[in-house]
Design an enzyme around this catalytic site. Structure first.
Site, mmCIF file in Angstrom:
data_model
loop_
_atom_site.group_PDB
_atom_site.id
_atom_site.type_symbol
_atom_site.label_atom_id
_atom_site.label_comp_id
_atom_site.label_asym_id
_atom_site.label_seq_id
_atom_site.Cartn_x
_atom_site.Cartn_y
_atom_site.Cartn_z
ATOM 1 N N ASP A 117 0.880 -1.115 0.581
ATOM 2 C CA ASP A 117 0.126 0.111 -0.224
ATOM 3 C C ASP A 117 0.584 0.989 0.241
ATOM 4 O O ASP A 117 2.313 0.953 -0.081
ATOM 5 C CB ASP A 117 -0.887 0.288 1.160
ATOM 6 N N ARG A 124 -0.929 -0.896 -8.540
ATOM 7 C CA ARG A 124 -2.302 -0.317 -7.999
ATOM 8 C C ARG A 124 -2.453 0.990 -8.309
ATOM 9 O O ARG A 124 -1.775 1.715 -7.602
ATOM 10 C CB ARG A 124 -2.967 -1.304 -6.279
HETATM 11 C C1 LIG Z 1 -8.715 -1.393 -3.488
HETATM 12 C C2 LIG Z 1 -8.127 -0.175 -2.484
HETATM 13 C C3 LIG Z 1 -7.262 -0.178 -2.449
HETATM 14 C C4 LIG Z 1 -6.837 0.845 -2.230
HETATM 15 N N1 LIG Z 1 -5.276 1.923 -1.227
HETATM 16 C C5 LIG Z 1 -4.791 2.721 -1.377
HETATM 17 C C6 LIG Z 1 -3.689 2.737 -1.301
HETATM 18 O O1 LIG Z 1 -2.599 2.285 -0.942
HETATM 19 N N2 LIG Z 1 -3.369 4.287 -0.964
HETATM 20 C C7 LIG Z 1 -3.676 5.645 -1.054
HETATM 21 O O2 LIG Z 1 -3.720 6.481 -0.466
HETATM 22 N N3 LIG Z 1 -4.672 5.273 -1.244
HETATM 23 C C8 LIG Z 1 -6.227 3.188 -1.433
HETATM 24 N N4 LIG Z 1 -6.990 3.258 -1.874
HETATM 25 C C9 LIG Z 1 -8.245 4.950 -1.343
HETATM 26 C C10 LIG Z 1 -8.410 5.232 -2.928
HETATM 27 O O3 LIG Z 1 -7.122 6.018 -2.932
HETATM 28 C C11 LIG Z 1 -9.241 6.523 -2.640
HETATM 29 O O4 LIG Z 1 -8.860 7.242 -1.911
HETATM 30 C C12 LIG Z 1 -10.366 5.950 -2.605
HETATM 31 O O5 LIG Z 1 -10.812 4.475 -3.405
HETATM 32 C C13 LIG Z 1 -12.183 6.309 -2.908
HETATM 33 O O6 LIG Z 1 -11.913 7.099 -4.210
HETATM 34 P P1 LIG Z 1 -12.379 6.510 -5.377
HETATM 35 O O7 LIG Z 1 -11.179 6.991 -6.917
HETATM 36 O O8 LIG Z 1 -13.438 5.879 -5.394
HETATM 37 O O9 LIG Z 1 -13.168 8.047 -6.510
HETATM 38 P P2 LIG Z 1 -14.221 8.755 -5.414
HETATM 39 O O10 LIG Z 1 -14.774 9.717 -7.190
HETATM 40 O O11 LIG Z 1 -14.151 9.187 -4.097
HETATM 41 O O12 LIG Z 1 -15.972 8.099 -5.571
HETATM 42 C C14 LIG Z 1 -16.572 7.545 -6.985
HETATM 43 C C15 LIG Z 1 -17.261 6.836 -5.819
HETATM 44 O O13 LIG Z 1 -17.132 5.912 -5.799
HETATM 45 C C16 LIG Z 1 -18.514 5.864 -4.850
HETATM 46 N N5 LIG Z 1 -17.741 5.875 -2.929
HETATM 47 C C17 LIG Z 1 -16.389 5.753 -2.876
HETATM 48 N N6 LIG Z 1 -16.165 5.832 -2.327
HETATM 49 C C18 LIG Z 1 -17.444 5.382 -1.309
HETATM 50 C C19 LIG Z 1 -17.929 5.101 0.241
HETATM 51 N N7 LIG Z 1 -17.090 5.016 1.046
HETATM 52 N N8 LIG Z 1 -19.056 4.346 0.340
HETATM 53 C C20 LIG Z 1 -20.124 4.638 -0.792
HETATM 54 N N9 LIG Z 1 -19.606 4.842 -2.169
HETATM 55 C C21 LIG Z 1 -18.436 5.286 -2.282
HETATM 56 C C22 LIG Z 1 -19.575 7.204 -5.301
HETATM 57 O O14 LIG Z 1 -20.388 6.813 -5.091
HETATM 58 C C23 LIG Z 1 -18.585 8.488 -5.871
HETATM 59 O O15 LIG Z 1 -19.076 8.967 -6.292
HETATM 60 C C24 LIG Z 1 -7.742 2.487 -2.328
HETATM 61 C C25 LIG Z 1 -8.917 2.287 -2.591
HETATM 62 C C26 LIG Z 1 -9.327 0.558 -2.774
HETATM 63 C C27 LIG Z 1 -10.351 0.810 -3.869
#
Ligand SMILES: Cc1cc2nc3c(=O)[nH]c(=O)nc-3n(C[C@H](O)[C@H](O)[C@H](O)COP(=O)(O)OP(=O)(O)OC[C@H]3O[C@@H](n4cnc5c(N)ncnc54)[C@H](O)[C@@H]3O)c2cc1C
Length: 330
Positions: free
Chosen positions: A154, A204
């Protein structure tokens, strides 16, 4: 192990770029609650809170997580596992974390689940000793590779970015079945991808969720999304014919489909990269994308120290608070 849980969970924070003023206040309140010791001691014992957390976490044990993986696997959705942890009080605690992941890999295999593990370097002692952290990563990675699996690293806040990329360079040289998370909001990520390219890395790509200053990060949603799209497409096109691996770690289905559209003409199909989402979030889309031919992976968290992680999950999307409060109803 320490009592607090923050290192493993901070990426669930919502950055202010995505919130209006009211959401921002609720978010601050939830983040305050996440840190509040009085609430931390009491709320997790309340039945409605325990019921609500189930939406994002199938249970506290790996067995619970593996149980949740069964229907996902039947639908062609693979899984990733993270043990919710605590800040390390000393380096010796990293041994327990590494031992846990080694045993977890064996249990995943024994359960017949096609799963991988994802770890945070600070959980393996990065704050204390980078060489010791690398030794733990190598040990877990070699165990994973021997089991036919993979280890993901991560990415935490920007203070750890350089150290984590450097760790990954050393790890990947020893064990190729390893991947690293990179954050599209960091301006340095394009250069990091170029730096790692000679290693044919597994990446990732996520948007990133820590609060970072504009001097080092894109801060508007539009610029982060544009950078995400550009980085993903370029990485796939430049990596054609190479043994690279790309996971799109996002719930942003529109962005995923844009990546797919832009690489299709170059002969890269929906199975040319992976889509990674968190357990319980946009599950309907996880099933839909898997049925449409995407390679989908769901990250399942488990562990006892879920309270701060859960509060931060609520803070990420305050609308989820209503779901939690509904659990108060009979
Ligand atoms: C498998 C995985 C591993 C990750 N690992 C890391 C890491 O190592 N380091 C790091 O900095 N970040 C990590 N992240 C988090 C990432 O950086 C984002 O903060 C997180 O995924 C929310 O952003 P989004 O890309 O989904 O987009 P967004 O623009 O935030 O969301 C897109 C859409 O997804 C839906 N959504 C998003 N979050 C939620 C929620 N909590 N509940 C309900 N609906 C929601 C909403 O409909 C939103 O409109 C990881 C995410 C995933 C999925």
């Amino acid at each position: 192990m320490g009592r607090d849980s923050s290192g493993m969970v901070a990426y669930h924070l919502l950055s202010p770029r995505q919130a209006g003023p009211e959401e921002t206040s609720v978010r601050h309140l939830l983040l305050w609650a996440a840190r509040n010791r009085w609430l931390k001691d009491r709320l997790p014992r309340m039945r409605f809170v325990r019921r609500a957390v189930r939406r994002f976490m199938p249970g506290e044990t790996l067995a619970d997580a593996l149980g949740a993986a069964v229907p996902l696997q039947a639908a062609g959705i693979r899984t990733l596992y993270t043990h919710l942890g605590e800040n390390l009080a000393n380096l010796a605690e990293a041994d327990q974390v590494a031992d846990h992941y080694i045993a977890a890999i064996d249990q995943i295999v024994a359960a017949g689940i096609d799963g991988e593990v994802s770890v945070k370097p600070t959980q393996l002692g990065l704050d204390h000793d980078a060489d010791a952290c690398l030794a733990h990563l190598v040990r877990i990675a070699e165990h994973a590779a021997a089991a036919g699996s993979y280890l993901w690293v991560d990415m935490e806040g920007s203070a750890y970015c350089e150290a984590t990329v450097a760790l990954y360079e050393r790890l990947r040289a020893v064990q190729p079945k390893t991947g690293i998370c990179l954050q599209a909001y960091l301006r340095r990520t394009a250069a990091d991808i170029e730096r790692l390219r000679p290693l044919d890395p597994a990446i990732r790509l996520v948007k990133g969720a820590y609060e970072e200053p504009s001097s080092i990060a894109y801060t508007s949603r539009r610029s982060i999304d544009a950078n995400f799209l550009g980085l993903a497409v370029r990485f796939l096109l430049d990596g054609r014919g190479r043994p690279i691996r790309l996971g799109l770690g996002t719930h942003d289905v529109n962005l995923i489909e844009q990546v797919a559209d832009q690489v299709e003409a170059a002969g890269i199909g929906k199975d040319g990269f992976e889509v990674e989402m968190l357990y319980g979030i946009r599950e309907d889309q996880q099933y839909r994308l898997a049925a449409a031919g995407y390679q989908v992976q769901a990250l399942i968290s488990y562990g006892e120290h879920w309270y701060p992680w859960y509060m931060r999950r609520l803070a990420e999307r305050p609308a989820n608070l209503f779901f939690a409060l509904r659990q108060l109803l009979p």
